[in-house]
Write an enzyme that holds these catalytic residues in place. Structure first.
Site, mmCIF file in Angstrom:
data_model
loop_
_atom_site.group_PDB
_atom_site.id
_atom_site.type_symbol
_atom_site.label_atom_id
_atom_site.label_comp_id
_atom_site.label_asym_id
_atom_site.label_seq_id
_atom_site.Cartn_x
_atom_site.Cartn_y
_atom_site.Cartn_z
ATOM 1 N N ARG A 1 0.818 -1.207 0.000
ATOM 2 C CA ARG A 1 0.000 0.000 0.000
ATOM 3 C C ARG A 1 0.859 1.267 0.000
ATOM 4 O O ARG A 1 0.574 2.228 -0.717
ATOM 5 C CB ARG A 1 -0.931 -0.010 1.212
ATOM 6 C CG ARG A 1 -1.958 -1.141 1.226
ATOM 7 C CD ARG A 1 -3.062 -0.904 0.192
ATOM 8 N NE ARG A 1 -4.033 -1.979 0.205
ATOM 9 C CZ ARG A 1 -5.067 -2.056 1.038
ATOM 10 N NH1 ARG A 1 -5.228 -1.133 1.969
ATOM 11 N NH2 ARG A 1 -5.923 -3.051 0.947
ATOM 12 N N ASP B 1 -14.321 12.198 9.150
ATOM 13 C CA ASP B 1 -13.433 11.105 8.802
ATOM 14 C C ASP B 1 -12.014 11.644 8.744
ATOM 15 O O ASP B 1 -11.804 12.864 8.618
ATOM 16 C CB ASP B 1 -13.820 10.482 7.455
ATOM 17 C CG ASP B 1 -13.290 9.064 7.298
ATOM 18 O OD1 ASP B 1 -14.036 8.121 7.613
ATOM 19 O OD2 ASP B 1 -12.127 8.899 6.902
#
Length: 290
Positions: A50, A160
């Site tokens: 990632r 978020d």
């Protein structure tokens, strides 16, 4: 930030940088401190794959350079790091029983009790990801307000950590396959079908945007809002948090909820053995004790 960790097929190819022991240990400590997520040794391959994408995006030669960037500016890269190592899993009306409880029991009661000018209703979607949860909540809230004729000051706060997720949430535009969880009636009422360049997309109705405020927030950092909230949705957010982080977070939620306020968790989450300030009243639905 809602997310699950899974196996990632994209990893550095031959000759690409490898994530060594020292850098992985630093990243593990950094993610635990700033995100509350405990990365086991078995996550090294995933983290390497990632974050290799972030190395390429930033033009960095190796993971040591990336760790040095985090040391210099921990908060500047935090959102990108959190987005990179997690997979946001969300949908409109996911875990539908929560929305049924809100529509059939909680909202009718709250709207009946609050008829004075200045009365407020506040719901927090903590870890809103790409916005499906708060907009689904807004549909239920808007319908309840219309049905009752109430002029209650009602708002949904959606927060978020991920910049990419928040960008999608603010746009409120989704591929048609992403709105499959919305009933046909609600689709006709609350989603606008795109045409021309927007063919195959749907946009949330402006009325929903009026009800939802979207802001960046790290749940582990200080919170600017004081509450109180009538309900907090924190679903599929704390799955990978360690126990001390969970205890602190749930206690902070309790401080922002009045007696009788509601906390909604994800299907695999529980307060059992973590917090005793709530009582379980349904499937992953908790009510704050007095």
């Amino acid at each position: 930030m809602p997310g699950t960790f899974d196996h990632d097929a994209t990893a550095p190819g031959a000759g690409g940088p490898l994530l060594g022991d020292a850098d992985f240990q630093y990243l593990r400590a950094f993610v635990l401190e700033h995100c509350g997520i405990a990365l086991g040794e078995h996550k090294r391959q995933l983290v390497q794959g990632r974050l290799f994408r972030r190395l390429r995006a930033l033009g960095l030669p190796n993971f040591g350079s990336y760790c040095e960037l985090l040391r210099r500016d921990p908060h500047g890269e935090l959102g990108e790091l959190a987005s990179a190592i997690s997979t946001n899993v969300t949908a409109f009306f996911r875990e539908a029983h929560h929305y049924d409880l809100l529509a059939n029991e909680l909202l009718p009661r709250w709207l009946h009790e609050r008829r004075r000018d200045g009365d407020r209703l506040r719901i927090w979607s903590a870890g809103c990801s790409t916005g499906e949860e708060p907009y689904a909540l807004a549909m239920v809230l808007a319908e309840a307000l219309e049905q009752s004729g109430s002029r209650l000051d009602a708002k949904i706060l959606a927060t978020d950590l991920s910049p990419q997720a928040l960008e999608t949430a603010r746009k409120g535009v989704y591929p048609l396959e992403r709105i499959a969880g919305i009933s046909p009636e609600r689709c006709r009422r609350w989603m606008l079908r795109g045409e021309g360049a927007y063919e195959g997309l749907a946009c949330v109705h402006p009325r929903l945007r009026e009800l939802v405020t979207i802001e960046p927030l790290n749940l582990l950092h200080p919170w600017p809002m004081r509450g109180p909230f009538d309900a907090i949705f924190c679903r599929n957010v704390v799955i990978y948090f360690d126990q001390p982080t969970k205890r602190r977070l749930f206690h902070r939620y309790a401080e922002l909820l009045p007696t009788g306020g509601y906390l909604f968790l994800g299907h695999s989450e529980s307060l059992h053995g973590v917090n005793d300030e709530f009582e379980l009243i349904g499937r992953t639905v908790y009510r704050k004790l007095g």
